[in-house]
Design a protein around this motif. Structure first.
Motif, PDB file in Angstrom:
ATOM      1  N   UNK A 107      33.255  62.601  71.973  1.00  0.00           N
ATOM      2  CA  UNK A 107      32.746  61.249  71.750  1.00  0.00           C
ATOM      3  C   UNK A 107      31.242  61.215  71.501  1.00  0.00           C
ATOM      4  N   UNK A 108      30.564  62.325  71.795  1.00  0.00           N
ATOM      5  CA  UNK A 108      29.127  62.406  71.518  1.00  0.00           C
ATOM      6  C   UNK A 108      28.851  62.876  70.093  1.00  0.00           C
ATOM      7  N   UNK A 109      29.895  63.356  69.403  1.00  0.00           N
ATOM      8  CA  UNK A 109      29.749  63.840  68.034  1.00  0.00           C
ATOM      9  C   UNK A 109      29.945  62.693  67.035  1.00  0.00           C
ATOM     10  N   UNK A 110      29.551  62.936  65.808  1.00  0.00           N
ATOM     11  CA  UNK A 110      29.673  61.922  64.755  1.00  0.00           C
ATOM     12  C   UNK A 110      30.743  62.342  63.754  1.00  0.00           C
ATOM     13  N   UNK A 111      31.732  61.485  63.589  1.00  0.00           N
ATOM     14  CA  UNK A 111      32.799  61.714  62.614  1.00  0.00           C
ATOM     15  C   UNK A 111      32.963  60.458  61.769  1.00  0.00           C
ATOM     16  N   UNK A 112      33.742  60.584  60.698  1.00  0.00           N
ATOM     17  CA  UNK A 112      34.055  59.413  59.882  1.00  0.00           C
ATOM     18  C   UNK A 112      34.727  58.356  60.748  1.00  0.00           C
ATOM     19  N   UNK A 113      34.501  57.093  60.390  1.00  0.00           N
ATOM     20  CA  UNK A 113      35.069  56.003  61.192  1.00  0.00           C
ATOM     21  C   UNK A 113      36.583  56.113  61.297  1.00  0.00           C
ATOM     22  N   UNK A 114      37.229  56.587  60.225  1.00  0.00           N
ATOM     23  CA  UNK A 114      38.688  56.726  60.210  1.00  0.00           C
ATOM     24  C   UNK A 114      39.102  58.199  60.307  1.00  0.00           C
ATOM     25  N   UNK A 115      38.409  58.937  61.155  1.00  0.00           N
ATOM     26  CA  UNK A 115      38.627  60.376  61.272  1.00  0.00           C
ATOM     27  C   UNK A 115      40.089  60.725  61.536  1.00  0.00           C
ATOM     28  N   UNK A 116      40.513  61.834  60.940  1.00  0.00           N
ATOM     29  CA  UNK A 116      41.842  62.383  61.170  1.00  0.00           C
ATOM     30  C   UNK A 116      41.723  63.466  62.244  1.00  0.00           C
ATOM     31  N   UNK A 117      42.485  63.313  63.322  1.00  0.00           N
ATOM     32  CA  UNK A 117      42.342  64.175  64.497  1.00  0.00           C
ATOM     33  C   UNK A 117      43.685  64.792  64.859  1.00  0.00           C
ATOM     34  N   UNK A 118      43.664  66.053  65.290  1.00  0.00           N
ATOM     35  CA  UNK A 118      44.867  66.748  65.748  1.00  0.00           C
ATOM     36  C   UNK A 118      44.656  67.269  67.159  1.00  0.00           C
ATOM     37  N   UNK A 119      45.596  66.962  68.053  1.00  0.00           N
ATOM     38  CA  UNK A 119      45.590  67.464  69.434  1.00  0.00           C
ATOM     39  C   UNK A 119      46.758  68.431  69.584  1.00  0.00           C
ATOM     40  N   UNK A 120      46.454  69.699  69.793  1.00  0.00           N
ATOM     41  CA  UNK A 120      47.476  70.747  69.885  1.00  0.00           C
ATOM     42  C   UNK A 120      47.845  71.011  71.343  1.00  0.00           C
ATOM     43  N   UNK A 121      49.148  70.934  71.656  1.00  0.00           N
ATOM     44  CA  UNK A 121      49.604  71.144  73.027  1.00  0.00           C
ATOM     45  C   UNK A 121      49.240  69.955  73.894  1.00  0.00           C
TER      46      UNK A 121
END
Length: 281
Positions: A107-121
């Motif tokens: 949450x301290x990093x900067x990503x695109x507003x509509x970032x695509x995220x993957x949570x593995x496991x």
């Protein structure tokens, strides 16, 4: 026994847990509050309130389970993570405060507003749901190999009414073939099979498949780093939670796989806990 007051019941359970837990009194309080369906403030406001027979009988059963070593989270069926009440069971790891280090840093990093995220496991869904609760415009995919874990994560998604998470069964990246992400996060198995800690505490009641990895605990981590190169967008970031002695190995493998901006973050106890890297543009 059924005439015990709240204060007496907690004192008794605390003594029962003394040789078992470093948080004996807290364990007793959490178990009793679950049975009473009361907030923590009740313990201070009504210490002399008497438990009715049914309440004490249920408390006694819960204490007996805890004395056998069963985790408090399994007994009450819930654990809080990032202020979110998550359902838990024996099919997954119990979410731990150290993992909040990963969420906080993301949450301290900067990503695109509509970032695509993957949570593995994803397990209980803890990381994915925490991120989704903070970043409602992100589109998060959460995967787990275990169908039971997938069902549990989906139940937590419904419970929390979080919309921007898709949860599915997958052997790591298998079900997201061809997809690319701004951010990939994972708390994979990273403990060696002969680690003495596997015979102690709460982990005795958690699935070994979610804890243990081959190659000195590095096999799944290496797989995630290696194949992550095919699933990260240019400039995308991969963060992995790991054991406190594994940071150097992760840093070296990230570098070997041509990642850049490699960094290790310490947890609240000052131990190396999360290592991240960027797939170059």
């Amino acid at each position: 026994m059924s005439c015990y007051t709240v204060a007496q019941a907690i004192a008794w359970a605390t003594s029962e847990f003394a040789d078992l837990s470093d948080t004996a009194k807290l364990d007793a309080e959490v178990l009793l509050l679950h049975i009473l369906a009361k907030p923590r403030s009740y313990l201070f406001a009504w210490p002399d309130a008497q438990l009715v027979g049914v309440q004490y009988n249920e408390f006694k059963k819960s204490v007996a389970r805890r004395v056998k070593g069963e985790p408090v989270a399994h007994i009450i069926g819930e654990r809080e993570f990032w202020s979110l009440p998550l359902n838990v069971n024996s099919s997954t790891l119990i979410p731990r405060p150290d993992t909040e280090t990963l969420v906080e840093y993301v949450l301290s990093l900067t990503f695109a507003e509509d970032a695509q995220v993957l949570d593995l496991g994803t397990g209980t869904g803890a990381i994915a749901l925490a991120l989704a609760s903070e970043m409602p415009a992100w589109q998060i995919t959460a995967v787990d190999f275990s169908n039971d874990a997938v069902a549990l994560a989906q139940s937590n998604k419904r419970k929390l009414a979080i919309k921007n998470v898709t949860i599915m069964q997958s052997d790591w990246y298998q079900s997201v073939a061809g997809q690319h992400f701004d951010l990939i996060v994972s708390n994979p198995p990273y403990i060696e099979a002969d680690d003495i800690h596997l015979t102690q505490g709460d982990v005795r009641f958690e699935p070994l498949s979610a804890l243990v990895a081959l190659d000195e605990g590095m096999s799944d981590i290496k797989n995630i780093i290696d194949k992550g190169r095919d699933h990260l967008k240019p400039g995308g970031v991969l963060l992995i939670e790991h054991g406190y002695q594994q940071a150097i190995k992760l840093q070296q493998y990230f570098a070997q796989m041509a990642y850049t901006n490699i960094l290790t973050i310490k947890d609240m106890s000052g131990c190396d806990r999360v290592t991240l890297a960027t797939w170059p543009k």
